[in-house]
Design a protein around this motif. Structure first.
Motif, mmCIF file in Angstrom:
data_model
loop_
_atom_site.group_PDB
_atom_site.id
_atom_site.type_symbol
_atom_site.label_atom_id
_atom_site.label_comp_id
_atom_site.label_asym_id
_atom_site.label_seq_id
_atom_site.Cartn_x
_atom_site.Cartn_y
_atom_site.Cartn_z
ATOM 1 N N HIS A 153 7.650 -5.022 -12.425
ATOM 2 C CA HIS A 153 6.445 -5.702 -11.800
ATOM 3 C C HIS A 153 5.482 -5.897 -12.845
ATOM 4 N N ILE A 154 5.231 -5.116 -13.606
ATOM 5 C CA ILE A 154 4.367 -4.905 -14.664
ATOM 6 C C ILE A 154 4.858 -5.966 -15.888
ATOM 7 N N ALA A 155 6.082 -5.888 -16.149
ATOM 8 C CA ALA A 155 6.567 -6.561 -17.150
ATOM 9 C C ALA A 155 6.666 -8.133 -16.798
ATOM 10 N N ASP A 156 7.008 -8.295 -15.541
ATOM 11 C CA ASP A 156 7.114 -9.951 -15.086
ATOM 12 C C ASP A 156 5.849 -10.476 -14.787
ATOM 13 N N GLY A 157 4.793 -9.778 -14.907
ATOM 14 C CA GLY A 157 3.314 -10.295 -14.634
ATOM 15 C C GLY A 157 3.108 -10.479 -13.167
ATOM 16 N N ASP A 158 3.773 -9.821 -12.294
ATOM 17 C CA ASP A 158 3.638 -9.850 -10.731
ATOM 18 C C ASP A 158 2.443 -9.271 -10.233
ATOM 19 N N THR A 159 1.583 -8.466 -11.193
ATOM 20 C CA THR A 159 0.237 -8.041 -10.718
ATOM 21 C C THR A 159 -0.895 -8.365 -11.592
ATOM 22 N N ARG A 160 -1.868 -8.061 -10.990
ATOM 23 C CA ARG A 160 -3.192 -8.298 -11.914
ATOM 24 C C ARG A 160 -3.242 -7.129 -13.134
ATOM 25 N N PRO A 161 -3.545 -7.711 -14.511
ATOM 26 C CA PRO A 161 -3.688 -6.663 -15.320
ATOM 27 C C PRO A 161 -4.495 -5.364 -15.099
ATOM 28 N N ARG A 162 -5.434 -5.600 -14.217
ATOM 29 C CA ARG A 162 -6.178 -4.446 -14.195
ATOM 30 C C ARG A 162 -5.722 -3.352 -13.301
ATOM 31 N N LEU A 163 -4.400 -3.592 -12.645
ATOM 32 C CA LEU A 163 -3.565 -2.628 -12.026
ATOM 33 C C LEU A 163 -2.585 -2.141 -12.553
ATOM 34 N N HIS A 164 -2.214 -2.356 -13.947
ATOM 35 C CA HIS A 164 -1.252 -2.084 -14.775
ATOM 36 C C HIS A 164 -1.324 -0.606 -15.268
ATOM 37 N N ARG A 165 -2.536 -0.283 -15.514
ATOM 38 C CA ARG A 165 -2.522 1.367 -15.885
ATOM 39 C C ARG A 165 -2.275 2.398 -14.773
ATOM 40 N N PRO A 166 -2.835 1.920 -13.460
ATOM 41 C CA PRO A 166 -2.466 2.917 -12.409
ATOM 42 C C PRO A 166 -1.047 2.655 -12.232
ATOM 43 N N MET A 167 -0.640 1.302 -12.078
ATOM 44 C CA MET A 167 0.892 1.215 -11.953
ATOM 45 C C MET A 167 1.894 2.104 -12.871
ATOM 46 N N ARG A 168 1.572 2.231 -14.049
ATOM 47 C CA ARG A 168 2.225 2.697 -15.137
ATOM 48 C C ARG A 168 2.090 4.247 -14.803
ATOM 49 N N ARG A 169 0.971 4.734 -14.213
ATOM 50 C CA ARG A 169 0.771 6.068 -14.047
ATOM 51 C C ARG A 169 1.804 6.498 -12.891
ATOM 52 N N VAL A 170 1.835 5.695 -11.689
ATOM 53 C CA VAL A 170 2.757 5.712 -10.687
ATOM 54 C C VAL A 170 4.296 5.927 -11.307
ATOM 55 N N ALA A 171 4.602 4.809 -11.958
ATOM 56 C CA ALA A 171 5.928 4.827 -12.517
ATOM 57 C C ALA A 171 6.462 6.039 -13.221
ATOM 58 N N THR A 172 5.565 6.579 -14.111
ATOM 59 C CA THR A 172 5.631 7.653 -14.882
ATOM 60 C C THR A 172 5.792 8.879 -14.216
ATOM 61 N N GLY A 173 5.120 8.946 -13.068
ATOM 62 C CA GLY A 173 5.157 10.146 -12.097
ATOM 63 C C GLY A 173 6.429 10.205 -11.595
ATOM 64 N N TRP A 174 6.709 9.095 -10.924
ATOM 65 C CA TRP A 174 8.144 8.928 -10.192
ATOM 66 C C TRP A 174 9.385 9.212 -11.095
#
Length: 398
Positions: free
Chosen positions: A105-126
């Motif tokens: 989702h991050i790579a495809d630009g499906d989310t706003r840039p400001r959400l990328h950092r918390p989403m990366r933390r979620v992905a890393t945690g999972w």
């Protein structure tokens, strides 16, 4: 992609609550081990891994009583314990695939840039959680992670015209899905102490991964074209009909692999995997069928009045803002609301069915009384798969 039809459980003598029990066990296992947000990683296809593990084992997984949940109408239920092998394997698959999906989702630009950092933390945690779970059950997922990480490079090569030609390119693009599914399927036999089933299930998993990847490409074919997104079929010059033929081919190969191991005789496996898979293929076949054009041509000679409309209406779902996305995550996923009711996806704004309702397509179900026997080998329309089961007799696959 898969969810068994609860109405078809009786003909196999299977408890229709078995699927619900394993899904609840997976959801609670993710919550207890990785926090409330991890419940949103619950993967219904991963529930099949739990069922497949238990179906091969000498005895069922230990159960505990879970508290009231909206998905069960605020009733308690007996669910597999979080430390059981079926839950551990399903949780590993859910976390690994969930992490990869968030990264996509991050790579495809499906989310706003400001959400990328918390989403990366979620992905890393999972991803970290997936490694921890996998280590506990003796599964090495490092090769699977490497295959997933190489997926983006394969797509870039094909998009640039530098990849392998034709069918070889498509095989390269489905490699990650095939490898992950193959190893997860094979490990169900390891956990169930059935080493004689490992090779057959690895082959079946490879075909399942191919089906899942191509089915997604077929379903999203038009939407990807409209949004100018990468689609493996379009990128390799494979038509939808050709893609569907490949899916049918893998479907037949999957059944053959399971039949060789004698697993098609397990009622729970037929109900939870084979029947839903056939229903999913029939549903995909209906979506790619050419729409009738006669009625449209009939009325082309008449003028059509145009009325002013809201210009935003044709734009489809609108992506939620940051505050709204967080609110949706907290109120829908962390509370379990998404399990039992239609809800809005925090990333895209699209409306989604509840997890409890997805995949149950009983339209056209029937009880076939004249299925052919094991002598059949064709898997074409109206034919049989060779396991006494009609592929196209009805929506629930008799």
């Amino acid at each position: 992609m898969l969810r068994p039809c609860r109405h078809g459980a009786a003909k196999y003598g299977v408890d229709p609550g078995l699927w619900q029990s394993h899904m609840c066990g997976l959801c609670l296992g993710l919550r207890d081990g990785h926090g409330q947000l991890a419940r949103s990683a619950t993967n219904t296809d991963a529930v099949v891994l739990a069922l497949l593990t238990e179906a091969q084992a000498a005895s069922p997984a230990p159960r505990r009583t879970a508290g009231p949940c909206p998905l069960r109408g605020m009733r308690t239920a007996r669910v597999p314990v979080a430390a059981s092998a079926p839950v551990q394997l399903a949780a590993t698959a859910s976390l690994l695939l969930g992490s990869a999906k968030v990264a996509d989702h991050i790579a495809d630009g499906d989310t706003r840039p400001r959400l990328h950092r918390p989403m990366r933390r979620v992905a890393t945690g999972w991803a970290t959680g997936a490694h921890t779970r996998a280590a506990a059950i003796g599964l090495d997922i490092a090769p699977l992670v490497a295959a997933i990480e190489a997926q983006a490079g394969a797509e870039q090569r094909v998009a640039a015209g530098d990849g392998l030609p034709g069918a070889a390119a498509l095989d390269d693009l489905t490699l990650a899905s095939r490898r992950c599914a193959a190893e997860f399927f094979a490990h169900t036999a390891v956990l169930a102490d059935r080493p004689e089933n490992v090779d057959a299930l690895r082959g079946a998993g490879d075909e399942f991964g191919r089906i899942a990847h191509l089915a997604d490409a077929l379903t999203d074919y038009d939407a990807d074209a409209a949004a100018d997104r990468f689609n493996p079929l379009a990128a390799t010059g494979t038509t939808q009909d050709e893609g569907y033929a490949l899916v049918r081919e893998s479907h037949h190969s999957l059944r053959s692999a399971l039949r060789t191991a004698g697993l098609t005789d397990i009622p729970a496996l037929r109900w939870a995997l084979l029947d839903p898979l056939t229903t999913a293929l029939r549903r995909i076949g209906r979506t790619i069928a050419a729409p009738p054009v006669a009625s449209a041509q009939k009325y082309q000679q008449y003028p059509v009045s145009v009325h002013p409309t809201d210009p935003r209406a044709s734009l489809g779902p609108q992506r939620p803002g940051v505050a709204e996305s967080i609110q949706l995550i907290l109120t829908q996923y962390c509370t379990g609301y998404a399990c039992c009711a239609e809800h809005t996806r925090p990333c895209s704004g699209e409306r989604q069915q509840s997890w409890a309702e997805r995949g149950c397509d009983c339209s056209g179900c029937c009880e076939c009384g004249s299925c052919c026997g094991d002598s059949a080998s064709c898997c074409g329309d109206g034919c049989c798969c060779g396991d006494g089961c009609c592929c196209d007799g009805c929506g629930c696959d008799c």
